[in-house]
Design a protein around this motif. Structure first.
Motif, mmCIF file in Angstrom:
data_model
loop_
_atom_site.group_PDB
_atom_site.id
_atom_site.type_symbol
_atom_site.label_atom_id
_atom_site.label_comp_id
_atom_site.label_asym_id
_atom_site.label_seq_id
_atom_site.Cartn_x
_atom_site.Cartn_y
_atom_site.Cartn_z
ATOM 1 N N VAL A 175 0.846 -1.193 0.000
ATOM 2 C CA VAL A 175 0.000 0.000 0.000
ATOM 3 C C VAL A 175 0.883 1.245 0.000
ATOM 4 C CG1 VAL A 175 -1.747 1.288 1.276
ATOM 5 C CG2 VAL A 175 -1.842 -1.216 1.174
ATOM 6 N N ARG A 176 0.486 2.216 -0.816
ATOM 7 C CA ARG A 176 1.271 3.435 -0.972
ATOM 8 C C ARG A 176 1.430 4.167 0.349
ATOM 9 N NH1 ARG A 176 -1.372 8.070 -0.904
ATOM 10 N NH2 ARG A 176 0.140 9.134 -2.234
ATOM 11 N N ALA A 177 2.558 4.864 0.488
ATOM 12 C CA ALA A 177 2.810 5.672 1.672
ATOM 13 C C ALA A 177 1.959 6.938 1.622
ATOM 14 C CB ALA A 177 4.293 6.039 1.736
ATOM 15 N N PRO A 178 1.671 7.548 2.769
ATOM 16 C CA PRO A 178 0.909 8.805 2.775
ATOM 17 C C PRO A 178 1.572 9.862 1.901
ATOM 18 C CG PRO A 178 1.123 7.928 5.002
ATOM 19 C CD PRO A 178 2.005 7.089 4.131
ATOM 20 N N ARG A 179 0.746 10.677 1.269
ATOM 21 C CA ARG A 179 1.249 11.700 0.364
ATOM 22 C C ARG A 179 2.110 12.717 1.093
ATOM 23 N NH1 ARG A 179 -3.055 15.549 -2.346
ATOM 24 N NH2 ARG A 179 -4.051 13.517 -2.707
ATOM 25 N N ARG A 180 3.190 13.118 0.436
ATOM 26 C CA ARG A 180 4.035 14.175 0.977
ATOM 27 C C ARG A 180 3.753 15.480 0.229
ATOM 28 N NH1 ARG A 180 9.875 10.948 1.011
ATOM 29 N NH2 ARG A 180 9.266 9.275 2.441
ATOM 30 N N ASP A 181 4.208 16.588 0.810
ATOM 31 C CA ASP A 181 3.976 17.884 0.181
ATOM 32 C C ASP A 181 5.045 18.181 -0.858
ATOM 33 O OD1 ASP A 181 1.742 18.319 1.758
ATOM 34 O OD2 ASP A 181 2.931 19.201 3.377
ATOM 35 N N THR A 182 5.253 17.241 -1.767
ATOM 36 C CA THR A 182 6.273 17.414 -2.808
ATOM 37 C C THR A 182 5.652 17.324 -4.193
ATOM 38 O OG1 THR A 182 6.743 15.037 -2.699
ATOM 39 C CG2 THR A 182 8.133 16.510 -1.377
ATOM 40 N N GLY A 183 4.373 17.644 -4.293
ATOM 41 C CA GLY A 183 3.720 17.560 -5.590
ATOM 42 C C GLY A 183 2.741 16.404 -5.642
ATOM 43 N N PHE A 184 2.164 16.233 -6.791
ATOM 44 C CA PHE A 184 1.106 15.247 -7.000
ATOM 45 C C PHE A 184 1.482 14.403 -8.206
ATOM 46 C CE2 PHE A 184 -3.133 13.890 -8.414
ATOM 47 C CZ PHE A 184 -3.712 13.507 -7.214
ATOM 48 N N THR A 185 1.544 13.077 -8.016
ATOM 49 C CA THR A 185 1.982 12.177 -9.082
ATOM 50 C C THR A 185 0.798 11.438 -9.676
ATOM 51 O OG1 THR A 185 4.132 11.866 -7.999
ATOM 52 C CG2 THR A 185 3.510 10.270 -9.685
ATOM 53 N N VAL A 186 0.598 11.634 -10.962
ATOM 54 C CA VAL A 186 -0.479 10.981 -11.705
ATOM 55 C C VAL A 186 0.148 9.908 -12.592
ATOM 56 C CG1 VAL A 186 -2.337 11.301 -13.388
ATOM 57 C CG2 VAL A 186 -1.844 13.092 -11.697
ATOM 58 N N GLY A 187 -0.422 8.691 -12.556
ATOM 59 C CA GLY A 187 0.211 7.604 -13.289
ATOM 60 C C GLY A 187 -0.723 6.796 -14.157
ATOM 61 N N TRP A 188 -0.117 6.063 -15.048
ATOM 62 C CA TRP A 188 -0.803 5.159 -15.975
ATOM 63 C C TRP A 188 0.129 3.990 -16.231
ATOM 64 C CZ3 TRP A 188 0.788 3.395 -20.742
ATOM 65 C CH2 TRP A 188 -0.165 2.779 -21.561
ATOM 66 N N ILE A 189 -0.428 2.797 -16.456
ATOM 67 C CA ILE A 189 0.375 1.637 -16.814
ATOM 68 C C ILE A 189 -0.297 0.927 -17.976
ATOM 69 C CG2 ILE A 189 -0.769 0.095 -15.137
ATOM 70 C CD1 ILE A 189 1.986 -1.273 -14.760
ATOM 71 N N GLY A 190 0.506 0.441 -18.905
ATOM 72 C CA GLY A 190 -0.048 -0.244 -20.070
ATOM 73 C C GLY A 190 1.049 -0.639 -21.046
ATOM 74 N N THR A 191 0.707 -0.682 -22.315
ATOM 75 C CA THR A 191 1.643 -1.043 -23.381
ATOM 76 C C THR A 191 1.678 0.079 -24.412
ATOM 77 O OG1 THR A 191 -0.020 -2.103 -24.803
ATOM 78 C CG2 THR A 191 0.999 -3.470 -23.067
ATOM 79 N N PRO A 192 2.654 0.061 -25.305
ATOM 80 C CA PRO A 192 2.665 1.087 -26.359
ATOM 81 C C PRO A 192 1.389 1.085 -27.197
ATOM 82 C CG PRO A 192 4.802 0.003 -26.233
ATOM 83 C CD PRO A 192 3.885 -0.761 -25.317
ATOM 84 N N GLN A 193 0.745 -0.070 -27.312
ATOM 85 C CA GLN A 193 -0.479 -0.154 -28.106
ATOM 86 C C GLN A 193 -1.666 0.524 -27.420
ATOM 87 O OE1 GLN A 193 1.740 -2.789 -27.815
ATOM 88 N NE2 GLN A 193 2.444 -2.321 -29.888
ATOM 89 N N THR A 194 -1.714 0.482 -26.097
ATOM 90 C CA THR A 194 -2.852 1.081 -25.383
ATOM 91 C C THR A 194 -2.571 2.513 -24.926
ATOM 92 O OG1 THR A 194 -2.097 0.087 -23.294
ATOM 93 C CG2 THR A 194 -3.685 -1.166 -24.607
ATOM 94 N N ALA A 195 -1.348 2.973 -25.095
ATOM 95 C CA ALA A 195 -1.013 4.343 -24.675
ATOM 96 C C ALA A 195 -1.770 5.385 -25.491
ATOM 97 C CB ALA A 195 0.491 4.575 -24.795
ATOM 98 N N CYS A 221 4.668 3.330 -21.560
ATOM 99 C CA CYS A 221 4.318 4.285 -22.611
ATOM 100 C C CYS A 221 5.566 4.604 -23.445
ATOM 101 C CB CYS A 221 3.773 5.560 -21.982
ATOM 102 S SG CYS A 221 3.359 6.869 -23.151
ATOM 103 N N PRO A 222 5.422 4.695 -24.758
ATOM 104 C CA PRO A 222 6.594 5.053 -25.567
ATOM 105 C C PRO A 222 7.034 6.483 -25.313
ATOM 106 C CG PRO A 222 4.607 5.011 -26.927
ATOM 107 C CD PRO A 222 4.224 4.453 -25.585
ATOM 108 N N VAL A 223 8.325 6.716 -25.433
ATOM 109 C CA VAL A 223 8.883 8.042 -25.156
ATOM 110 C C VAL A 223 8.344 9.076 -26.137
ATOM 111 C CG1 VAL A 223 11.023 9.383 -25.047
ATOM 112 C CG2 VAL A 223 10.963 7.039 -24.157
#
Length: 350
Positions: A175-195, A221-223
């Motif tokens: 389980v993720r650690a409590p959020r710190r006051d260093t910004g907000f991280t938004v994420g996605w996981i998948g393949t180059p085909q679904t990006a 995700c592809p660069v």
């Protein structure tokens, strides 16, 4: 002792094979099921696919030949456990030539039948449009990852249909650690085909990034994908994916509302939630069942995506509660601990 010939499409690198078949082999073996594992396509094929390189057809032909050679041993097994189909892009009669009359459990975690029945080529639709229906009818049991796939199997005339969702081994997900006051991280996981689905919400993500300190981490995700804003394209690795996901403040699953997308099983959402990460998803297919107001947001328009992101960033305690509920949902419905006994019962009595 039940002897099972397991025929996944890929090796461990392929998510569908890893999640629907391979992750259960050790546990079910400990319960007295004996497996012979024969994947169709190897890691080189997947590496070429994800990198956009041309398929090495000689390797594919050899893979088909290896699978065809299994015909001489199929009858020595109590059941065949097949992922999707034995021979992609070949007619249904090739499936029966391999499997004969050995009881077969066939598993679907996406709407692969639409690759044939909605193909732009009229010739492909004519020859292969009903292939998966025939495979479903010939199986002793069809395992479907969601209602959409199960309904198709029933319409195709499948004798027995069981809905088993895609599941994760929670021992791998901290389980993720409590959020710190260093910004907000938004994420996605998948393949180059679904990006490509990220493009559909790019305007919302760009606007959100203009309102404060935001970091985007897109795993797999592809660069070179042009989204109009900077992001970190992180290479997917089974060894690091759980830690990568646990570092997020929010997990995304955008989808288009099309026939193929309605057959998806929400694996991204289940992974985020396993880490206690709140989610935002398109209200398509099984996403409607996985996501509730207690664990995340369903968003359709760019404005709805933007509002959901703002809500999660502005109320850390609410986001934390959503993450906790999400983890509980996975524990109750989408964990291998819950799914494995059901799968074992099907393989023992297909």
């Amino acid at each position: 002792m039940t002897r099972v010939l397991a025929l996944p499409r890929y090796t461990h690198k392929g998510a569908s094979s890893r999640l629907r078949t391979l992750q259960y082999i050790d546990e079910l073996s400990n319960h007295g099921i004996e497996f012979r594992l024969e994947s169709l396509l190897d890691d080189v094929y997947l590496s070429d696919l994800y990198a956009g390189r041309d398929t090495q057809w000689c390797r594919v032909i050899k893979a088909y030949a290896r699978r065809a050679s299994l015909r001489r041993i199929v009858r020595s097994f109590d059941v065949v456990w097949l992922e999707k189909e034995a021979f992609p892009w070949l007619p249904a009669m090739t499936e029966r030539m391999l499997l004969g009359y050995t009881p077969t459990v066939v598993d679907y975690d996406d709407a692969i039948f639409h690759r044939y029945d909605q193909h732009p080529s009229r010739w492909v639709r004519s020859v292969l449009g009903k292939k998966i229906d025939a495979v479903m009818r010939g199986a002793s049991t069809v395992i479907a990852g969601n209602d959409y796939l199960a309904d198709h199997a029933r319409r195709a005339g499948a004798r027995r249909v069981e809905i088993i969702p895609t599941a994760v081994d929670l021992r791998r997900y901290a389980v993720r650690a409590p959020r710190r006051d260093t910004g907000f991280t938004v994420g996605w996981i998948g393949t180059p085909q679904t990006a490509v689905y990220l493009r559909d919400i790019a305007s919302a993500l760009r606007r959100f990034g203009e309102t404060g300190s935001v970091r985007y981490v897109f795993i797999g995700c592809p660069v070179g994908l042009d989204l109009g804003f900077p992001y970190e394209a992180r290479v997917w690795s089974e060894a690091t994916e759980a830690a990568d996901l646990a570092s997020l403040d929010c997990g995304l699953m955008p989808l288009r509302d099309g026939p193929f997308e309605r057959g998806k099983c929400g694996y991204k959402l289940i992974q985020y939630m396993a880490c206690g990460v709140p989610v935002i998803a398109s209200p398509v297919g099984v996403n409607r069942q996985i996501v509730s107001p207690e664990n995340g947001f369903l968003a359709t328009s760019p404005d709805e995506w933007l509002e959901a992101l703002r809500n999660l960033r502005s109320d850390a305690s609410a986001a934390r509660r959503m993450g906790s509920v999400g983890r509980e949902v996975v524990e109750a419905r989408y964990s291998t601990r819950v799914v494995a006994p059901r799968l074992e019962a099907i393989l023992r009595a297909p």
